[in-house]
Design a protein around this motif. Structure first.
Motif, PDB file in Angstrom:
ATOM      1  N   ILE A 137      44.544  53.921  24.722  1.00  0.00           N
ATOM      2  CA  ILE A 137      44.089  52.749  23.977  1.00  0.00           C
ATOM      3  C   ILE A 137      42.658  52.973  23.506  1.00  0.00           C
ATOM      4  O   ILE A 137      41.998  53.946  23.868  1.00  0.00           O
ATOM      5  N   ASP A 138      42.157  52.042  22.686  1.00  0.00           N
ATOM      6  CA  ASP A 138      40.848  52.208  22.073  1.00  0.00           C
ATOM      7  C   ASP A 138      39.722  52.039  23.106  1.00  0.00           C
ATOM      8  O   ASP A 138      39.775  51.155  23.965  1.00  0.00           O
ATOM      9  N   ARG A 139      38.689  52.875  22.997  1.00  0.00           N
ATOM     10  CA  ARG A 139      37.551  52.820  23.928  1.00  0.00           C
ATOM     11  C   ARG A 139      36.863  51.458  23.873  1.00  0.00           C
ATOM     12  O   ARG A 139      36.437  50.903  24.888  1.00  0.00           O
ATOM     13  N   ASP A 140      36.747  50.880  22.670  1.00  0.00           N
ATOM     14  CA  ASP A 140      36.101  49.574  22.519  1.00  0.00           C
ATOM     15  C   ASP A 140      36.850  48.475  23.271  1.00  0.00           C
ATOM     16  O   ASP A 140      36.236  47.525  23.761  1.00  0.00           O
ATOM     17  N   GLU A 141      38.179  48.596  23.334  1.00  0.00           N
ATOM     18  CA  GLU A 141      38.965  47.597  24.061  1.00  0.00           C
ATOM     19  C   GLU A 141      38.660  47.666  25.558  1.00  0.00           C
ATOM     20  O   GLU A 141      38.587  46.643  26.235  1.00  0.00           O
ATOM     21  N   VAL A 142      38.474  48.867  26.086  1.00  0.00           N
ATOM     22  CA  VAL A 142      38.128  49.021  27.505  1.00  0.00           C
ATOM     23  C   VAL A 142      36.740  48.448  27.770  1.00  0.00           C
ATOM     24  O   VAL A 142      36.525  47.695  28.729  1.00  0.00           O
ATOM     25  N   LEU A 143      35.766  48.761  26.900  1.00  0.00           N
ATOM     26  CA  LEU A 143      34.407  48.239  27.070  1.00  0.00           C
ATOM     27  C   LEU A 143      34.386  46.718  26.927  1.00  0.00           C
ATOM     28  O   LEU A 143      33.649  46.027  27.624  1.00  0.00           O
ATOM     29  N   GLY A 144      35.229  46.208  26.009  1.00  0.00           N
ATOM     30  CA  GLY A 144      35.345  44.750  25.852  1.00  0.00           C
ATOM     31  C   GLY A 144      35.859  44.097  27.126  1.00  0.00           C
ATOM     32  O   GLY A 144      35.403  43.010  27.510  1.00  0.00           O
ATOM     33  N   ALA A 145      36.820  44.758  27.777  1.00  0.00           N
ATOM     34  CA  ALA A 145      37.351  44.235  29.042  1.00  0.00           C
ATOM     35  C   ALA A 145      36.265  44.247  30.118  1.00  0.00           C
ATOM     36  O   ALA A 145      36.144  43.316  30.922  1.00  0.00           O
ATOM     37  N   MET A 146      35.431  45.308  30.128  1.00  0.00           N
ATOM     38  CA  MET A 146      34.324  45.370  31.097  1.00  0.00           C
ATOM     39  C   MET A 146      33.331  44.236  30.849  1.00  0.00           C
ATOM     40  O   MET A 146      32.834  43.597  31.791  1.00  0.00           O
ATOM     41  N   GLU A 147      33.034  43.977  29.568  1.00  0.00           N
ATOM     42  CA  GLU A 147      32.104  42.898  29.227  1.00  0.00           C
ATOM     43  C   GLU A 147      32.621  41.548  29.716  1.00  0.00           C
ATOM     44  O   GLU A 147      31.868  40.742  30.267  1.00  0.00           O
ATOM     45  N   GLN A 148      33.919  41.318  29.550  1.00  0.00           N
ATOM     46  CA  GLN A 148      34.499  40.053  30.022  1.00  0.00           C
ATOM     47  C   GLN A 148      34.418  39.948  31.537  1.00  0.00           C
ATOM     48  O   GLN A 148      34.196  38.866  32.084  1.00  0.00           O
TER      49      GLN A 148
END
Length: 519
Positions: free
Chosen positions: A25-36
């Motif tokens: 999956i996209d790296r930004d989606e993983v970082l977005g999940a970390m931010e949440q």
């Protein structure tokens, strides 16, 4: 104001990259999940009523945590909103709709906060992976995929496709087909659905498209679009018919699909557990196509009725069982393949029926024209089917019949017209007795005879007519008037339109919508 930065955290970016690669999956989606996850932990510490936001720098991995306060005139929440006057005390340049940003110190994650963050990240990554799977397989619907049988539950087969699993339901398996754990299986992606537990991929081995795709894999000419598969009809595991057409006149489509010594078709047969396959030459002429589709049975005569989408096929007496097939299989598959309803008669049946039709027509001419059997049978033999034809055919055409002369032709035409006038008068009288309204008589497609038949069945005006079902109209019109199902549907819908039923429905819907808006 901007949130203050924390320390560079390159390990966060390394974890995000590793998860993104592993899950596809996209790296930004993983970082977005970390931010949440960080936001959730921040709200647990500073209060859930606050608008706490986190941002991870995509280059350094620094975590910025801040509280956001919206500047607005319409304050609903004192924790997340502030008036312009109060905001200007803190920042004189702030405007309505902007945010005051209070930086917060980086969180020292406790055990519970870390656990919560982990759960959010895992869930978000799982959601992103499910969405990727759904989009990928949604685009692949109609493709043939290879997989391994993971397990069999109550006849349903769970298939491992590599990065995901799919379901091959019992009804989509070829009859008498057995699957065991570890077996390789080929199937068509039939459907992809979003469900609570993630995207569900449904496979099929019985769908007609599966056979078409198998032929495309075995026959290069189909893959190259030189040969086109026009239609497929299957009785899975037993028998199938497939019609093909070639865009290149030098290539025989049937021969290409059969292959050298049957090698190509046998490869498909083997995959389909021995299903017998008839490969048919497609034709734009319906009669030729139906004759081809009924192979191996021989056909001697075809009668097409385009209005009712039926084809009557006459076969020699000894070919009847072959044409119909075991349990009607051959004619059923031919009908599915061609899209025509097929009636099969033997030559003897057709001869008897033709004789019966001739007898009835002769009786009609004898009774209506007061002629003997010889003249009546001569009229039938010349193709006359109604009194109207005799009454209004050109005189010369009637006089040309062998044994007739101009005088007899004139007499017959006069008798026919006299009979028709008497019949019209009788129908008008009966129509008056029944009280059939003018709006029904004047409706397109309704003859006086049909109007009287309808009146006999209690249908006396256009409103009664519009209230009929299509099969009732066909039944009430009687056997002498051939109204097809499509014609009956069109006539009833036109009557309803003329009466304004659809306008009333639209007005009611509009009023209901207006009431809903007012409410």
């Amino acid at each position: 104001m901007e949130a203050t930065s924390g320390m560079p955290r390159p390990e966060l970016l390394q974890v995000a990259d590793a998860v993104a690669r592993e899950k596809g999956i996209d790296r930004d989606e993983v970082l977005g999940a970390m931010e949440q996850a960080i936001q959730k932990a921040g709200r647990s510490r500073y209060g859930h009523e606050h608008d706490i936001r986190a941002h991870i720098d995509r280059k350094t991995g620094e975590i910025r945590l801040a509280r956001f306060i919206e500047v607005t005139d319409d304050i609903e929440n004192d924790f997340t909103q502030m008036s312009l006057e109060q905001a200007r005390i803190r920042d004189e340049n702030v405007e309505l709709g902007e945010f005051l940003i209070d930086p917060l110190p980086p969180i020292d994650f406790g055990r519970i906060a870390a656990q919560t963050a982990k759960q959010v990240i895992v869930q978000k990554v799982r959601d992103a992976e499910r969405e990727r799977q759904y989009n990928e397989y949604q685009d692949r619907m109609g493709e043939v995929v290879n997989g391994a049988v993971k397990r069999v539950e109550f006849g349903n087969v769970l298939v491992d496709l590599g990065r995901t699993e799919a379901i091959l339901r019992r009804e989509e398996l070829i009859p008498r087909e057995t699957m065991r754990q570890g077996d390789r299986v080929r199937a068509l992606i039939l459907d992809v659905r979003r469900e609570q537990r993630g995207p569900q991929i449904f496979l099929s081995r019985t769908h007609p498209t599966f056979m078409a795709k198998l032929f495309a894999q075995e026959v290069p000419e189909i893959y190259d679009n030189i040969i086109e598969i026009k239609s497929v009809a299957r009785d899975p595991g037993s028998r199938a018919k497939i019609s093909v057409q070639s865009s290149d006149s030098s290539i025989d489509p049937v021969g290409a699909c059969v292959g050298m010594r049957g090698s190509r078709v046998q490869a498909v047969v083997a995959e389909l557990q021995g299903e017998k396959i008839d490969i048919i030459q497609w034709s734009e002429d319906p009669a030729t196509f139906v004759v081809n589709a009924l192979a191996p049975a021989e056909v001697t005569k075809v009668v097409i009725d385009e209005e009712s989408n039926r084809i009557e096929v006459v076969v020699p007496d000894d070919q009847l069982s072959l044409a119909i097939g075991r349990r009607g299989q051959n004619v059923r598959l031919a009908s599915q393949l061609t899209g025509w309803d097929i009636d099969i008669l033997t030559e003897e049946d057709e001869s008897e029926r033709r004789q019966e039709e001739s007898r009835k027509r002769a009786e009609m001419f004898i009774k209506a024209l007061d002629v003997d059997e010889v003249i009546a049978h001569l009229l039938v033999a010349e193709g006359f089917t109604s009194i109207e034809e005799v009454g209004y055919v050109p005189l010369a055409e009637l006089a040309e019949i062998e044994g007739f002369g101009e005088e007899l032709a004139e007499e017959l035409r006069g008798r026919a017209r006299g009979y028709l006038a008497e019949e019209a008068e009788r129908l008008q009288t009966r129509r008056g007795e029944l009280g059939v309204a003018d709006d029904l008589i004047e409706f397109p497609g309704i003859s006086l005879a049909v109007a009287v038949q309808l009146g006999e069945n209690g249908v006396k005006n256009l409103e009664d007519f519009a209230d009929l079902a299509s099969d009732e109209l066909i039944e009430f019109a009687g056997p002498t008037e051939t109204i097809t199902l499509d014609q009956a549907n069109d006539m009833i819908m036109e009557a309803r339109r003329r009466l304004g039923w659809f306008d009333d429905l639209e007005e009611e819907t509009g009023e209901a919508g207006a009431e809903g808006e007012d409410a």
